[in-house]
Design an enzyme around this catalytic site. Structure first.
Site, mmCIF file in Angstrom:
data_model
loop_
_atom_site.group_PDB
_atom_site.id
_atom_site.type_symbol
_atom_site.label_atom_id
_atom_site.label_comp_id
_atom_site.label_asym_id
_atom_site.label_seq_id
_atom_site.Cartn_x
_atom_site.Cartn_y
_atom_site.Cartn_z
ATOM 1 N N ASP A 40 0.834 -1.202 0.000
ATOM 2 C CA ASP A 40 0.000 0.000 0.000
ATOM 3 C C ASP A 40 0.863 1.245 0.000
ATOM 4 O OD1 ASP A 40 -2.416 -1.157 0.126
ATOM 5 O OD2 ASP A 40 -2.808 -0.738 2.236
ATOM 6 N N LYS A 63 -4.076 3.087 -2.552
ATOM 7 C CA LYS A 63 -5.467 3.537 -2.679
ATOM 8 C C LYS A 63 -5.502 4.949 -2.163
ATOM 9 C CE LYS A 63 -8.182 -0.112 -3.355
ATOM 10 N NZ LYS A 63 -9.527 0.008 -3.832
ATOM 11 N N MET A 177 -9.034 8.827 7.866
ATOM 12 C CA MET A 177 -9.387 9.278 6.515
ATOM 13 C C MET A 177 -10.259 10.524 6.535
ATOM 14 S SD MET A 177 -10.144 5.709 4.558
ATOM 15 C CE MET A 177 -11.246 5.042 5.755
HETATM 16 N N1 SAH Z 1 -5.179 0.052 8.040
HETATM 17 C C1 SAH Z 1 -4.719 1.362 8.413
HETATM 18 C C2 SAH Z 1 -5.716 2.451 8.080
HETATM 19 C C3 SAH Z 1 -5.992 2.594 6.600
HETATM 20 S S1 SAH Z 1 -7.087 3.915 6.249
HETATM 21 C C4 SAH Z 1 -4.372 1.360 9.895
HETATM 22 O O1 SAH Z 1 -4.689 0.410 10.604
HETATM 23 O O2 SAH Z 1 -3.761 2.331 10.346
HETATM 24 C C5 SAH Z 1 -5.918 5.214 5.956
HETATM 25 C C6 SAH Z 1 -6.028 6.250 7.049
HETATM 26 O O3 SAH Z 1 -5.280 5.823 8.191
HETATM 27 C C7 SAH Z 1 -5.424 7.594 6.696
HETATM 28 O O4 SAH Z 1 -6.307 8.395 5.949
HETATM 29 C C8 SAH Z 1 -5.176 8.162 8.069
HETATM 30 O O5 SAH Z 1 -6.355 8.655 8.640
HETATM 31 C C9 SAH Z 1 -4.754 6.933 8.858
HETATM 32 N N2 SAH Z 1 -3.288 6.806 8.921
HETATM 33 C C10 SAH Z 1 -2.554 5.780 8.460
HETATM 34 N N3 SAH Z 1 -1.240 5.985 8.725
HETATM 35 C C11 SAH Z 1 -1.167 7.176 9.361
HETATM 36 C C12 SAH Z 1 -0.106 7.949 9.881
HETATM 37 N N4 SAH Z 1 1.169 7.545 9.810
HETATM 38 N N5 SAH Z 1 -0.401 9.142 10.451
HETATM 39 C C13 SAH Z 1 -1.658 9.579 10.541
HETATM 40 N N6 SAH Z 1 -2.715 8.896 10.067
HETATM 41 C C14 SAH Z 1 -2.475 7.697 9.486
#
Ligand code: SAH
Length: 275
Positions: A40, A63, A177
């Site tokens: 990803d 995505k 998100m």
């Molecule tokens: N599976 C992932 C989430 C995917 S959805 C998890 O468990 O973290 C993607 C969203 O995750 C982004 O839009 C943001 O809101 C959050 N996100 C993922 N990595 C991040 C990071 N390093 N800092 C802040 N938000 C993050």
């Protein structure tokens, strides 16, 4: 296509939120073994450079809504199935944890259709990563009894009665998100009578050297940060606990001038062929 080979388990694994050291030993072992890795946008490049089998085919299936380079879900499903049926060791690597705001279910269903076996390895989700690196204990005693993971990705998901519930709860609210909809989110909560003294912390690029945290009272958010365009990915933490950031932050705010940790999505040759 040669389907006569022994089919291997497809591995679904979380890579953690950004800091490449926040990955499990188990996932590292599978990275070293994989023939094919579908990754990803929110997986650190350092992880792939450090641990991926040098002989593995790496596909970037980022995505990112409305941006060029997004890979349709059905193509990701087809790739998983196709390579697994070829007898390849396929690793599906996702940012954070595999089951939080991801299309894990879709991908599992695609594999089940073909009786392809799989294994699921958890990862540190962004909420836990951001909370730790911003010094915000999500369910601190006397501050919150629970934490909820939510999204305002699609506005219509939240009904007025649920907004009211969210505005009144003492639970910590973590929005994924929702960087682009933060102002709407704040407005909805204020309109539904959230305590105006409640804190909000917006954590950009959490756990990376580019991490920035923007913290205020929710009723002052618009005035202080309303005009900001956050750098993706961004996570929003709302609740009493968010105020703890000021006292317990330990990671220096990124003032390095380096602004982008995660690379924007680019298309793979494989996707172009299939587009
Ligand atoms: N599976 C992932 C989430 C995917 S959805 C998890 O468990 O973290 C993607 C969203 O995750 C982004 O839009 C943001 O809101 C959050 N996100 C993922 N990595 C991040 C990071 N390093 N800092 C802040 N938000 C993050």
């Amino acid at each position: 296509m040669n389907h006569s080979k022994q089919i291997q388990k497809v591995i679904f694994a979380g890579a953690g939120p950004g800091d490449p050291e926040l990955i499990t030993l188990k996932t590292v072992r599978h990275l070293r073994n994989a023939d094919m890795i579908i990754t990803d946008r929110l997986v650190s490049e350092i992880i792939l450079d450090s641990y991926a089998n040098p002989g593995a085919l790496i596909l970037h299936a980022g995505k990112q809504r409305k941006r060029e380079g997004s890979t349709p879900q059905h193509i990701i499903n087809e790739l998983l199935v196709e390579y697994a049926l070829q007898g390849k060791k396929v690793l599906r690597l996702k940012g954070g944890d595999v089951s939080i705001f991801s299309n894990l279910l879709d991908e599992l269903q695609a594999l089940n259709k073909y009786n392809i076996p799989y294994e699921i390895i958890p990862g540190i989700t962004a909420a836990c990563g951001a909370a730790a690196y911003a010094g915000i204990p999500l369910t601190a005693r006397n501050h919150a009894q629970a934490v909820r993971f939510l999204t305002l990705h699609k506005n219509e998901i939240i009904r007025p009665s649920y907004w009211k519930e969210l505005a009144q709860t003492e639970d910590t609210l973590v929005f994924y998100m929702s960087g682009a909809t933060t102002s709407d989110l704040v407005k909805q909560l204020l309109d539904h009578s959230i305590n105006p003294g409640t804190s909000i912390a917006v954590v950009e690029q959490a756990t990376t050297p580019c991490q920035k945290v923007f913290c205020s009272r929710i009723d002052q958010y618009e005035q202080e940060f309303g005009n900001r365009n956050y750098t993706s990915p961004t996570l929003i933490i709302i609740g009493k606990v968010a105020s703890l950031h000021q006292e317990f932050k330990w990671l220096p705010q990124n003032e390095s001038g380096r602004d982008l940790y995660f690379k924007p999505v680019t298309k793979n040759k494989e996707e172009e062929v299939r587009a």
